[in-house]
Design a protein around this motif. Sequence first.
Motif, PDB file in Angstrom:
ATOM      1  N   UNK A  94       0.807  -1.210   0.000  1.00 23.27           N
ATOM      2  CA  UNK A  94       0.000   0.000   0.000  1.00 23.27           C
ATOM      3  C   UNK A  94       0.843   1.263   0.000  1.00 23.27           C
ATOM      4  N   UNK A  95       1.926   1.226   0.771  1.00 22.96           N
ATOM      5  CA  UNK A  95       2.700   2.458   0.897  1.00 22.96           C
ATOM      6  C   UNK A  95       3.282   2.883  -0.444  1.00 22.96           C
ATOM      7  N   UNK A  96       3.666   1.887  -1.261  1.00 24.74           N
ATOM      8  CA  UNK A  96       4.261   2.203  -2.561  1.00 24.74           C
ATOM      9  C   UNK A  96       3.201   2.688  -3.548  1.00 24.74           C
ATOM     10  N   UNK A  97       1.928   2.363  -3.305  1.00 29.29           N
ATOM     11  CA  UNK A  97       0.874   2.676  -4.278  1.00 29.29           C
ATOM     12  C   UNK A  97       0.254   4.047  -4.048  1.00 29.29           C
ATOM     13  N   UNK A 106      -3.913   1.699  -7.748  1.00 27.20           N
ATOM     14  CA  UNK A 106      -3.236   0.490  -8.217  1.00 27.20           C
ATOM     15  C   UNK A 106      -3.863  -0.012  -9.508  1.00 27.20           C
ATOM     16  N   UNK A 107      -5.192   0.184  -9.640  1.00 22.97           N
ATOM     17  CA  UNK A 107      -5.933  -0.467 -10.713  1.00 22.97           C
ATOM     18  C   UNK A 107      -6.521   0.563 -11.669  1.00 22.97           C
ATOM     19  N   UNK A 108      -6.807   0.090 -12.898  1.00 17.56           N
ATOM     20  CA  UNK A 108      -7.325   0.984 -13.929  1.00 17.56           C
ATOM     21  C   UNK A 108      -8.738   1.486 -13.596  1.00 17.56           C
ATOM     22  N   UNK A 109      -8.929   2.781 -13.712  1.00 21.10           N
ATOM     23  CA  UNK A 109     -10.266   3.350 -13.641  1.00 21.10           C
ATOM     24  C   UNK A 109     -10.831   3.535 -12.247  1.00 21.10           C
ATOM     25  N   UNK A 110     -10.126   3.061 -11.244  1.00 16.90           N
ATOM     26  CA  UNK A 110     -10.651   3.210  -9.884  1.00 16.90           C
ATOM     27  C   UNK A 110      -9.521   3.460  -8.906  1.00 16.90           C
ATOM     28  N   UNK A 328       0.471  -6.064  -8.876  1.00 18.72           N
ATOM     29  CA  UNK A 328      -0.438  -6.574  -9.900  1.00 18.72           C
ATOM     30  C   UNK A 328      -1.519  -5.546 -10.219  1.00 18.72           C
ATOM     31  N   UNK A 329      -2.122  -5.666 -11.423  1.00 17.77           N
ATOM     32  CA  UNK A 329      -3.087  -4.659 -11.864  1.00 17.77           C
ATOM     33  C   UNK A 329      -4.531  -5.021 -11.528  1.00 17.77           C
ATOM     34  N   UNK A 330      -4.711  -6.127 -10.831  1.00 20.05           N
ATOM     35  CA  UNK A 330      -6.033  -6.533 -10.344  1.00 20.05           C
ATOM     36  C   UNK A 330      -5.794  -7.572  -9.264  1.00 20.05           C
ATOM     37  N   UNK A 331      -6.830  -7.909  -8.522  1.00 17.55           N
ATOM     38  CA  UNK A 331      -6.709  -9.016  -7.584  1.00 17.55           C
ATOM     39  C   UNK A 331      -6.456 -10.288  -8.405  1.00 17.55           C
ATOM     40  N   UNK A 332      -5.637 -11.165  -7.893  1.00 16.92           N
ATOM     41  CA  UNK A 332      -5.262 -12.366  -8.623  1.00 16.92           C
ATOM     42  C   UNK A 332      -6.215 -13.511  -8.269  1.00 16.92           C
ATOM     43  N   UNK A 333      -6.930 -14.076  -9.299  1.00 14.41           N
ATOM     44  CA  UNK A 333      -7.839 -15.179  -8.997  1.00 14.41           C
ATOM     45  C   UNK A 333      -7.054 -16.425  -8.578  1.00 14.41           C
ATOM     46  N   UNK A 334      -7.610 -17.177  -7.648  1.00 12.36           N
ATOM     47  CA  UNK A 334      -7.011 -18.452  -7.237  1.00 12.36           C
ATOM     48  C   UNK A 334      -8.007 -19.528  -7.668  1.00 12.36           C
ATOM     49  N   UNK A 335      -7.534 -20.463  -8.477  1.00  7.35           N
ATOM     50  CA  UNK A 335      -8.448 -21.494  -9.021  1.00  7.35           C
ATOM     51  C   UNK A 335      -8.546 -22.705  -8.128  1.00  7.35           C
TER      52      UNK A 335
END
Length: 335
Positions: A94-97, A106-110, A328-335
């Motif tokens: 968080x501190x870097x973002x 961190x993420x596009x558009x929001x 990362x540019x979004x939360x990473x899904x875990x399958x």
Amino acid sequence: MIPVKAISRQIPRWQRELAQAITDPAELLGELELEPALLPAARAAAARFPLRVPRGFVRRMVRGDPNDPLLRQILPLGMELETAPGFVADPVGDRAAQAASGVLHKYHGRVLLIVTGACAVHCRYCFRREYPYTEFQAGADDWRPALAYLAGDSNLREVILSGGDPLSLSDRRLSALLAALDRIPHLERLRIHSRQPIVLPERVDEGLLNALAGTRLRLVLVVHANHPREIDADVRAALARLAAAGVTLLNQSVLLRGVNDSVAVLAELSEALFAARVLPYYLHLLDPVRGAAHFDVNEIEASAIIKTLRRRLPGYLAPRLVREQPGQLAKTPVE
Ligand SMILES: *Cc1c(COP(=O)(O)O)cnc(C)c1O
Ligand code: SF4
């Protein structure tokens, strides 16, 4: 002089409940008829990250059960003082973002706006338990740098109010912030990440509904419940008021050892949420924050749980299992 009675009528009930939250480990143990032997460890862990829990949430716990899944989320334990490899102060970067004061982009558009460090409840597994709120907050009194950043990026569609718990703000401050966001033309949606409708349903009162009714932005409220027993009649009533006000309701949970690490509990949680008009959104793997290693459920186990859950529930009631990875540019899904 204003009579005391008149003053207490002006203070909203939720703020009185908040002020009366339990912060003394001895009182909590007494209230729940738990072994006094738990006290020294609770005090030691609370010295690092204080105990805080609203009385209404404590009333949903089972007396005499030290493993109650609601209690486990808030009771300081000696295990929090143990170190574990990989468990650090700022696990999600968080501190870097930080793009402007209190703005995490961190993420596009929001963007995520840290509007306060205050929460109604202190969750022991919180990834921001060591977040330096005094340094990184969207202006305790001055929102201007954060608002200037939002106004200056026309790719932004959505602002997420976070914290701490953004509904800790008074109605007056919240309304002022909403009005300022309203005036930024490229914004379309306002999302609020709050645990208060769950742990302090009194917060969803006329004052809040009026504040929310004032904005042109489409409203999304993401609540945070981890166990079906958190959702009682008062919570359902609070959520019904929000739904009636046209707010889209979602839930995010954290997968927590000893709280909700079973298909049965998660299935029941999804059912309870839907009955309260809330759709499950994310199920987060624990962020490896220092002091929370005992809550960890490893990825293999998590993945097995979510696969079984998907076969058990309609698609819209199965949350997305994700982890947050710095950079990362979004939360990473875990399958
Ligand atoms: C999680 C998060 C969001 C929201 O992500 P969604 O996938 O849109 O829910 C936005 N910004 C930051 C910094 C986040 O950590
Ligand atoms: S309510 Fe959210 S921000 Fe506050 S302590 Fe709990 S998890 Fe952390």
